[in-house]
Enzyme design. Structure first.
Site, PDB file in Angstrom:
ATOM      1  N   GLU A  60       0.825  -1.211   0.000  1.00 48.28           N
ATOM      2  CA  GLU A  60       0.000   0.000   0.000  1.00 48.28           C
ATOM      3  C   GLU A  60       0.858   1.258   0.000  1.00 48.28           C
ATOM      4  O   GLU A  60       0.528   2.241  -0.648  1.00 48.28           O
ATOM      5  CB  GLU A  60      -0.944   0.012   1.217  1.00 48.28           C
ATOM      6  CG  GLU A  60      -2.076  -0.994   1.121  1.00 48.28           C
ATOM      7  CD  GLU A  60      -2.996  -0.772  -0.085  1.00 48.28           C
ATOM      8  OE1 GLU A  60      -3.019   0.340  -0.628  1.00 48.28           O
ATOM      9  OE2 GLU A  60      -3.678  -1.720  -0.496  1.00 48.28           O
TER      10      GLU A  60
ATOM     11  N   TYR B 275      -5.988   6.359   4.899  1.00 53.01           N
ATOM     12  CA  TYR B 275      -6.165   5.364   3.836  1.00 53.01           C
ATOM     13  C   TYR B 275      -5.372   4.089   4.142  1.00 53.01           C
ATOM     14  O   TYR B 275      -5.909   2.977   4.120  1.00 53.01           O
ATOM     15  CB  TYR B 275      -5.752   5.923   2.462  1.00 53.01           C
ATOM     16  CG  TYR B 275      -5.611   4.787   1.481  1.00 53.01           C
ATOM     17  CD1 TYR B 275      -6.741   4.155   0.981  1.00 53.01           C
ATOM     18  CD2 TYR B 275      -4.357   4.273   1.146  1.00 53.01           C
ATOM     19  CE1 TYR B 275      -6.632   3.049   0.149  1.00 53.01           C
ATOM     20  CE2 TYR B 275      -4.239   3.169   0.317  1.00 53.01           C
ATOM     21  CZ  TYR B 275      -5.380   2.569  -0.173  1.00 53.01           C
ATOM     22  OH  TYR B 275      -5.262   1.467  -0.972  1.00 53.01           O
TER      23      TYR B 275
ATOM     24  N   ASP C 112      -9.036   5.896  -1.195  1.00 48.52           N
ATOM     25  CA  ASP C 112      -7.956   6.511  -1.986  1.00 48.52           C
ATOM     26  C   ASP C 112      -8.578   7.220  -3.191  1.00 48.52           C
ATOM     27  O   ASP C 112      -9.810   7.348  -3.279  1.00 48.52           O
ATOM     28  CB  ASP C 112      -6.936   5.438  -2.423  1.00 48.52           C
ATOM     29  CG  ASP C 112      -7.525   4.454  -3.425  1.00 48.52           C
ATOM     30  OD1 ASP C 112      -8.752   4.475  -3.644  1.00 48.52           O
ATOM     31  OD2 ASP C 112      -6.755   3.674  -4.011  1.00 48.52           O
TER      32      ASP C 112
END
Ligand code: SF4
Length: 374
Positions: free
Chosen positions: A47, A130, A148
């Site tokens: 991520e 996020y 996102d």
């Protein structure tokens, strides 16, 4: 539920949407290396790499990074310079530095186990709402939103929301909405499905509405508004900065230096450079090298310029190959700045050893030019 979120979800067929999205995702998800298992550390690394970077670019970096740092402990115990070296080329290096500091904290404070609650995970360096939501939902299956850019776009179209997605208030609204859309026990696939839909189908330009799995419930499609959404405030034009860099080569050595500890591209290596305005660029860099390091240089030739765009800034780098006008007895070791400067000492490094140092993309291009001309 907050009133604003409630207003958008009233009359929206939540259950049908959940079913359509999950059905599609289960059959169409891309096989990505970080989808092989749900290990929180691996999800976390992926991520962080995926922020501001395309999936195709990330895959080889992720695999290389994981083969060197396969566990959280391996990353926590590594030297920062090596971590940056494995990140070299991915850009936004503060991501790597923050990740490294955060995994060290996880090792020390939580015994190496990535926290499974929002309060603790969000307190780690570089972990924003996020990333926290992505780790909690994908790795731990918790019903937490992970909003996102893809998700902002999909939700604004799906529910026909005309709020400016660059505002913090809108992001909060969308998080609240997603929290209520997540089906019980399916947070991981649901959040990944939303992101995947944004990446593959509900794309920024020309969304593929005709083949979209959730078309029948999409309000923007029904209103013909898909190309007008999401609403984004006007972006400022990036500022262009003119820079001149000197590649000072002498007897198989080249002068490099490390950038300051803080700020843009902190701690990466580069060829000495300085901003220039109206003077001739090669005179500017020669004067700079003299004022800064007491080195007298002369220009050999101009090399191709390099351009690099950051979010708010464009570097236009003129590049000059230089040599010493007054030879030095000793070329190994450091060259110290004349006065107190943000830069540490520059160093003479053997050209064949340059690969040991992490350079930002713009200076990697200059480095490639050296190899070409050897
Ligand atoms: S129908 Fe079109 S606008 Fe709506 S979610 Fe699908 S791709 Fe996006």
């Amino acid at each position: 539920m907050e009133q604003a979120a409630q207003q958008y979800l009233n009359t929206f067929p939540v259950a049908t949407f959940q079913k359509l999205l999950l059905y599609w995702f289960e059959r169409n998800m891309r096989q990505l290396p970080w989808r092989k298992d749900q290990e929180p550390y691996k999800i976390w690394v992926s991520e962080v790499m995926l922020q501001q970077t395309q999936v195709d670019t990330v895959i080889p970096y992720y695999e290389r990074f994981m083969s060197r740092f396969p566990t959280l402990e391996a990353l926590a115990e590594a030297e920062e310079e090596e971590v940056l070296k494995y990140w070299e080329g991915l850009g936004y290096y503060s991501r790597a530095r923050n990740l490294h500091q955060a995994v060290k904290e996880v090792k020390e404070r939580y015994g190496g186990r990535v926290p499974d609650n929002r309060k603790e995970i969000a307190s780690l360096k570089g972990v924003g709402p996020y990333t926290a939501g992505a780790i909690l939902s994908i790795a731990y299956g918790q019903p937490e939103p992970a909003v996102d850019g893809n998700v902002l776009r999909v939700i604004s179209r799906l529910l026909h929301i005309e709020e400016d997605i660059q505002k913090a208030k809108t992001r909060h609204l969308f998080e609240e909405i997603v929290r209520h859309l997540i089906p019980k026990g399916r947070a991981s696939y649901f959040n990944q499905g939303l992101m995947e839909l944004g990446a593959l189908v509900c794309t920024p330009k020309s969304p593929h509405c005709l083949t979209c799995p959730v078309q029948e419930v999409c309000r923007a499609y029904q209103a013909g508004m898909q190309d007008q959404l999401p609403v984004k405030g006007k972006k400022k034009k990036p500022k262009t900065v003119k820079i001149v860099a000197g590649v000072l080569m002498e007897k198989g050595h080249v002068l490099i230096r490390q950038r300051p500890d803080n700020g843009l591209l902190a701690k990466l290596y580069e060829f000495p450079n300085v901003q220039w305005d109206d003077q001739e660029p090669d005179e500017t860099i020669s004067r700079y090298l003299f004022d800064m390091y007491g080195l007298r240089t002369a220009t050999v030739e101009q090399w191709p310029s390099v351009q690099h765009t950051f979010t708010h800034l464009i570097w236009e780098i003129s590049v000059y190959r230089l040599h010493l006008a007054e030879p030095l007895d000793k070329l190994n070791g450091f060259v110290f700045p004349q006065e107190e400067q943000p830069f540490s000492a520059a160093r003479w490094e053997r050209i064949e050893d340059l690969e040991r140092y992490p350079f930002p993309v713009s200076h990697q291009k200059i480095k490639k030019e050296i190899w070409k001309r050897l």
